[in-house]
Design an enzyme around this catalytic site. Structure first.
Site, PDB file in Angstrom:
ATOM      1  N   GLY A  45       0.642  -1.583  -0.324  1.00 17.54           N
ATOM      2  CA  GLY A  45      -0.119  -0.133  -0.008  1.00 17.54           C
ATOM      3  C   GLY A  45       0.612   1.319  -0.393  1.00 17.54           C
ATOM      4  CD  GLN A  50       3.298   5.649   2.779  1.00 17.05           C
ATOM      5  OE1 GLN A  50       2.300   4.928   1.849  1.00 17.05           O
ATOM      6  NE2 GLN A  50       4.185   4.864   3.075  1.00 17.05           N
ATOM      7  CB  CYS A  95       5.010   2.435   6.989  1.00 20.00           C
ATOM      8  SG  CYS A  95       4.024   3.813   6.220  1.00 20.00           S
ATOM      9  CG  LEU A  96       6.716   0.891   1.294  1.00 22.17           C
ATOM     10  CD1 LEU A  96       6.337   1.413   0.029  1.00 22.17           C
ATOM     11  CD2 LEU A  96       7.865  -0.486   1.778  1.00 22.17           C
ATOM     12  CG  HIS A 137      -1.689   1.460   7.226  1.00 22.89           C
ATOM     13  ND1 HIS A 137      -0.187   1.118   7.981  1.00 22.89           N
ATOM     14  CD2 HIS A 137      -0.099   2.368   6.077  1.00 22.89           C
ATOM     15  CE1 HIS A 137       0.813   1.818   7.509  1.00 22.89           C
ATOM     16  NE2 HIS A 137       1.130   2.388   6.722  1.00 22.89           N
ATOM     17  CD  GLU A 138      -1.194   2.987   2.808  1.00 14.29           C
ATOM     18  OE1 GLU A 138      -0.555   1.607   2.938  1.00 14.29           O
ATOM     19  OE2 GLU A 138      -0.974   4.156   2.529  1.00 14.29           O
ATOM     20  CG  HIS A 141      -0.066   7.531   4.917  1.00 14.25           C
ATOM     21  ND1 HIS A 141       0.852   7.589   5.456  1.00 14.25           N
ATOM     22  CD2 HIS A 141       0.044   5.823   5.301  1.00 14.25           C
ATOM     23  CE1 HIS A 141       2.112   6.793   6.056  1.00 14.25           C
ATOM     24  NE2 HIS A 141       1.265   5.445   6.237  1.00 14.25           N
TER      25      HIS A 141
HETATM   26  C1  LIG Z   1      13.180  -3.416   5.581  1.00  5.80           C
HETATM   27  C2  LIG Z   1      12.155  -2.442   5.449  1.00  5.80           C
HETATM   28  O1  LIG Z   1      11.358  -1.971   6.231  1.00  5.80           O
HETATM   29  O2  LIG Z   1      10.609  -3.836   4.904  1.00  5.80           O
HETATM   30  C3  LIG Z   1       9.504  -3.059   4.860  1.00  5.80           C
HETATM   31  C4  LIG Z   1       8.656  -2.517   5.523  1.00  5.80           C
HETATM   32  C5  LIG Z   1       7.438  -2.602   5.560  1.00  5.80           C
HETATM   33  C6  LIG Z   1       7.076  -2.207   3.804  1.00  5.80           C
HETATM   34  C7  LIG Z   1       5.654  -1.824   3.221  1.00  5.80           C
HETATM   35  C8  LIG Z   1       4.357  -1.728   3.870  1.00  5.80           C
HETATM   36  C9  LIG Z   1       3.252  -1.487   3.277  1.00  5.80           C
HETATM   37  O3  LIG Z   1       3.230  -1.811   2.656  1.00  5.80           O
HETATM   38  N1  LIG Z   1       2.416  -1.319   4.592  1.00  5.80           N
HETATM   39  C10 LIG Z   1       0.932  -0.832   4.203  1.00  5.80           C
HETATM   40  C11 LIG Z   1      -0.520  -0.706   4.873  1.00  5.80           C
HETATM   41  C12 LIG Z   1      -0.316  -1.474   5.554  1.00  5.80           C
HETATM   42  C13 LIG Z   1       0.433  -1.921   6.571  1.00  5.80           C
HETATM   43  C14 LIG Z   1       0.294  -3.094   7.595  1.00  5.80           C
HETATM   44  C15 LIG Z   1      -1.001  -4.658   6.540  1.00  5.80           C
HETATM   45  C16 LIG Z   1      -1.236  -4.289   4.902  1.00  5.80           C
HETATM   46  C17 LIG Z   1      -0.887  -3.197   4.685  1.00  5.80           C
HETATM   47  C18 LIG Z   1       7.881  -3.774   2.653  1.00  5.80           C
HETATM   48  C19 LIG Z   1       9.054  -3.717   3.759  1.00  5.80           C
HETATM   49  O4  LIG Z   1      10.203  -4.158   2.977  1.00  5.80           O
HETATM   50  C20 LIG Z   1      11.072  -3.773   2.051  1.00  5.80           C
HETATM   51  C21 LIG Z   1      11.782  -3.103   1.106  1.00  5.80           C
HETATM   52  O5  LIG Z   1      11.261  -2.328   2.332  1.00  5.80           O
HETATM   53 CO   LIG Z   2       1.944   3.636   5.885  1.00  4.47          CO
END
Ligand SMILES: CC(=O)Oc1ccc(/C=C/C(=O)NCCc2ccccc2)cc1OC(C)=O
Ligand SMILES: [Co+2]
Length: 171
Positions: A45, A50, A95-96, A137-138, A141
């Site tokens: 997401g 962001q 979260c990114l 979550h989004e 934001h």
């Molecule tokens: C190293 C690191 O930070 O790992 C991550 C952390 C979060 C994410 C992505 C999180 C994400 O998409 N969150 C969207 C909101 C959401 C949160 C919980 C459940 C559903 C949707 C990806 C990662 O991987 C990399 C390579 O960055």
């Molecule tokens: Co986020």
């Protein structure tokens, strides 16, 4: 256009995003540019804020049962409004914009939202499970709210200490 992810504690993440009024090619190009940013960092997401654009637009691609995120699963949600919410569920969110941190966050289990698609057509979506969590979550934001804001005082203190240490190591 090259988009970069804004990371906590950047103040831009605290802006309130404004409604999208014009559903034109500029908006379409921006949404198209958001997609690789989310997919290239294993995201599921991403809200426009962001990538430093305070408009009420977000994209989601929830992995299916075999962990794939086919393009046809992409959801582009603009000007969302939650019309129903019920139940409670806890999930370890990431979260990114807050890299390497994952915390158990409580959300509504079931929600219904009204939103517009990239052409301005009004849609309704009923969600539960990971999709419901991701939408909430989004949408946070869009209000300048991050998942770490929902932590208890002690858990937030622990996060701030660890995050500061991680930032120092990065330099
Ligand atoms: C190293 C690191 O930070 O790992 C991550 C952390 C979060 C994410 C992505 C999180 C994400 O998409 N969150 C969207 C909101 C959401 C949160 C919980 C459940 C559903 C949707 C990806 C990662 O991987 C990399 C390579 O960055
Ligand atoms: Co986020």
């Amino acid at each position: 256009m090259k988009l970069n992810i804004v990371e906590y504690p950047d103040k831009r993440l605290r802006q309130k995003s404004t409604d999208v009024e014009v559903f034109d090619k500029k908006l379409h190009d921006f949404l198209d540019a958001m997609y690789p940013v989310m997919m290239d960092t294993n995201g599921i997401g991403l809200a426009a804020i962001q990538v430093a654009k305070p408009i009420r637009a977000l994209i989601l691609n929830i992995p299916d049962d075999d962990g794939e995120q086919p393009y046809e699963n992409l959801l582009e949600i603009i000007n969302p409004i939650i019309t129903h919410k019920s139940g409670e569920t806890v999930y370890q969110e990431g979260c990114l914009s807050v890299p390497k941190f994952y915390e158990d966050i409580s959300r509504y289990e079931n929600i219904v939202i009204n939103y517009q698609d990239r052409d301005g057509n009004t849609k309704t979506l009923e969600a539960d499970g990971l999709l419901s969590i991701a939408i909430q979550h989004e949408i946070d934001h869009l209000e300048g709210i991050l998942f770490i804001d929902k932590l208890s005082y002690s858990r937030r203190k622990k996060f701030e200490k660890e995050y500061k240490r991680m930032l120092k190591e990065k330099k």
